[in-house]
Design an enzyme around this catalytic site. Structure first.
Site, mmCIF file in Angstrom:
data_model
loop_
_atom_site.group_PDB
_atom_site.id
_atom_site.type_symbol
_atom_site.label_atom_id
_atom_site.label_comp_id
_atom_site.label_asym_id
_atom_site.label_seq_id
_atom_site.Cartn_x
_atom_site.Cartn_y
_atom_site.Cartn_z
ATOM 1 N N LYS A 147 5.373 7.323 18.493
ATOM 2 C CA LYS A 147 4.723 7.102 17.186
ATOM 3 C C LYS A 147 3.357 7.769 17.126
ATOM 4 O O LYS A 147 2.969 8.341 16.109
ATOM 5 C CB LYS A 147 4.582 5.602 16.908
ATOM 6 C CG LYS A 147 5.683 5.075 15.989
ATOM 7 C CD LYS A 147 5.665 3.586 15.871
ATOM 8 C CE LYS A 147 4.688 3.059 14.854
ATOM 9 N NZ LYS A 147 4.795 1.582 14.741
ATOM 10 N N MET A 173 -10.322 -3.878 13.963
ATOM 11 C CA MET A 173 -10.149 -3.899 12.505
ATOM 12 C C MET A 173 -9.820 -5.299 11.995
ATOM 13 O O MET A 173 -9.964 -5.590 10.818
ATOM 14 C CB MET A 173 -9.042 -2.934 12.098
ATOM 15 C CG MET A 173 -9.444 -1.487 12.269
ATOM 16 S SD MET A 173 -8.292 -0.460 11.364
ATOM 17 C CE MET A 173 -8.681 1.106 12.077
ATOM 18 N N ASN A 198 -0.893 4.433 21.975
ATOM 19 C CA ASN A 198 -0.015 3.436 21.358
ATOM 20 C C ASN A 198 1.044 2.967 22.345
ATOM 21 O O ASN A 198 1.403 3.696 23.278
ATOM 22 C CB ASN A 198 0.664 4.051 20.118
ATOM 23 C CG ASN A 198 1.248 2.991 19.212
ATOM 24 O OD1 ASN A 198 0.605 1.971 18.960
ATOM 25 N ND2 ASN A 198 2.459 3.207 18.735
ATOM 26 N N ARG A 199 1.503 1.719 22.134
ATOM 27 C CA ARG A 199 2.564 1.150 22.972
ATOM 28 C C ARG A 199 3.790 2.056 22.928
ATOM 29 O O ARG A 199 4.370 2.394 23.947
ATOM 30 C CB ARG A 199 2.874 -0.256 22.422
ATOM 31 C CG ARG A 199 3.834 -1.060 23.208
ATOM 32 C CD ARG A 199 3.865 -2.470 22.662
ATOM 33 N NE ARG A 199 4.251 -2.524 21.241
ATOM 34 C CZ ARG A 199 4.289 -3.636 20.532
ATOM 35 N NH1 ARG A 199 3.944 -4.792 21.067
ATOM 36 N NH2 ARG A 199 4.649 -3.604 19.262
ATOM 37 N N LYS A 245 0.805 -1.229 0.000
ATOM 38 C CA LYS A 245 0.000 0.000 0.000
ATOM 39 C C LYS A 245 0.840 1.284 0.000
ATOM 40 O O LYS A 245 0.428 2.279 -0.587
ATOM 41 C CB LYS A 245 -0.943 0.021 1.207
ATOM 42 C CG LYS A 245 -2.085 -0.990 1.108
ATOM 43 C CD LYS A 245 -3.032 -0.800 2.274
ATOM 44 C CE LYS A 245 -4.044 -1.921 2.335
ATOM 45 N NZ LYS A 245 -5.039 -1.698 3.399
HETATM 46 P P1 ATR Z 1 -0.551 -1.823 10.601
HETATM 47 O O1 ATR Z 1 -0.346 -1.431 9.180
HETATM 48 O O2 ATR Z 1 -1.416 -3.051 10.795
HETATM 49 O O3 ATR Z 1 -1.002 -0.686 11.448
HETATM 50 P P2 ATR Z 1 2.056 -1.509 11.736
HETATM 51 O O4 ATR Z 1 2.274 -0.246 11.006
HETATM 52 O O5 ATR Z 1 3.177 -2.486 11.882
HETATM 53 O O6 ATR Z 1 0.874 -2.340 11.107
HETATM 54 O O7 ATR Z 1 1.512 -1.127 13.196
HETATM 55 C C1 ATR Z 1 1.157 -2.085 14.149
HETATM 56 C C2 ATR Z 1 0.513 -1.394 15.334
HETATM 57 O O8 ATR Z 1 0.100 -2.360 16.290
HETATM 58 C C3 ATR Z 1 1.451 -0.453 16.086
HETATM 59 O O9 ATR Z 1 0.687 0.596 16.637
HETATM 60 C C4 ATR Z 1 2.008 -1.365 17.179
HETATM 61 O O10 ATR Z 1 2.499 -0.680 18.312
HETATM 62 P P3 ATR Z 1 3.995 -0.071 18.309
HETATM 63 O O11 ATR Z 1 3.961 1.146 17.452
HETATM 64 O O12 ATR Z 1 4.289 0.226 19.724
HETATM 65 O O13 ATR Z 1 4.868 -1.158 17.737
HETATM 66 C C5 ATR Z 1 0.759 -2.129 17.534
HETATM 67 N N1 ATR Z 1 0.972 -3.430 18.191
HETATM 68 C C6 ATR Z 1 1.412 -4.566 17.615
HETATM 69 N N2 ATR Z 1 1.428 -5.581 18.506
HETATM 70 C C7 ATR Z 1 0.970 -5.063 19.683
HETATM 71 C C8 ATR Z 1 0.733 -5.603 20.986
HETATM 72 N N3 ATR Z 1 0.978 -6.889 21.261
HETATM 73 N N4 ATR Z 1 0.246 -4.781 21.945
HETATM 74 C C9 ATR Z 1 -0.013 -3.487 21.664
HETATM 75 N N5 ATR Z 1 0.196 -2.909 20.461
HETATM 76 C C10 ATR Z 1 0.673 -3.688 19.471
#
Ligand code: ATR
Length: 265
Positions: A154, A211, A149-150, A65
């Protein structure tokens, strides 16, 4: 017959061909829509070849994308702000890029009678999925959207790009006892069986949306249900909704989504 594709890697799991086939039958449009697996280094060439051979439009899915955004001659504002393109139109030798994911989410929420106007929304996650839905959610005039967000940095970076007073960024642990009307899980945590670590009180009397979708409730939606959410919804409706918006762009007709959603379930 007009040709359409969804390009991705992997692609076998894609439901888009079934969805667009249903839309075409329902609206009596003559078109052919197929999924196509694309090697990671072949994306641009594949799209350009398809367009050169008369392709009318394409959907783009993981992991292309962002790359799709870069090959477009023209972008809609929502695609530019999402930083990603999921819908291409090939017109007069030009590639036009749009992003219908956010509209798909909004439409699904509205179909589920979730009020967005003046609502307080908690958006979990600050990756591509979260970014893509912010502008369409803002367009529904909510009172506020908190992005948690974690990795807090970001979320902070994300809201800087939008420059809108309704947006704020927090870490999960900083979510106090503020009540939200709607919580949207845009993290990928459900895919690995996890739930973002937020206080369970937040779920009480709240609409909760993930989602991600699957045959069973996602971990987040199970958590929400166990903790008193008013209603839980998975992302299958968003998938059908984004497809419907792509179909509208290509064919200038609005397909009906509810029957297709029932068919998929
Ligand atoms: P996408 O396109 O699906 O959004 P991405 O850009 O890799 O994929 O983002 C993943 C998101 O899920 C991020 O916000 C990530 O948090 P971080 O920015 O801290 O990495 C979040 N995420 C993934 N696994 C997670 C978990 N186990 N607990 C909380 N947040 C999680």
């Amino acid at each position: 017959m007009d040709q359409y594709r969804v390009f991705g890697n992997p692609i076998k799991q894609s439901r888009s061909p079934i969805i667009h086939q249903s839309f075409a039958e329902q609206t009596q449009q003559q078109l052919n829509y197929q999924s196509e697996y694309v090697e990671l280094d072949q994306f641009e060439q594949t799209v350009k070849d398809f367009a050169k051979n008369g392709g009318k439009g394409a959907n783009i899915t993981v992991p292309f994308k962002e790359q799709a955004l870069r090959i477009c001659d023209q972008l809609t504002e929502r695609a530019r702000l999402a930083g990603a393109v999921n819908t291409l139109c090939f017109v007069d030798g030009k590639i036009l890029g749009d992003n219908t994911d956010g509209q798909g989410l909004v439409q699904d929420l509205l179909n589920n009678k979730v009020q967005l106007k003046t609502s307080r929304i908690l958006l979990l996650g600050a990756g591509g999925a979260a970014k893509g839905v912010i502008l369409p959610l803002l367009a529904q005039l909510p009172e506020s959207i908190v992005i948690a967000n974690r990795t807090i940095a970001k979320a902070e970076n994300l809201i800087k790009q939008f420059n809108n007073k309704k947006l704020s960024a927090l870490g999960f642990a900083e979510l106090g006892d503020e009540k939200f009307d709607l919580i949207i899980n845009a993290t990928s945590a459900s895919l690995s069986g996890n739930v973002p670590p937020i206080a369970k009180e937040l779920a009480v009397n709240t609409y909760c949306y993930d989602m991600v979708y699957g045959n069973e409730l996602t971990p987040f939606l199970q958590w929400a249900k166990d903790n008193g959410a008013t209603k839980v919804m998975d992302g299958l409706g968003m998938l059908v909704g984004q497809a419907a918006e792509s179909f509208r762009i290509w064919r200038d007709v609005h397909p009906e989504v509810i029957s297709v959603l029932h068919q998929l379930r």
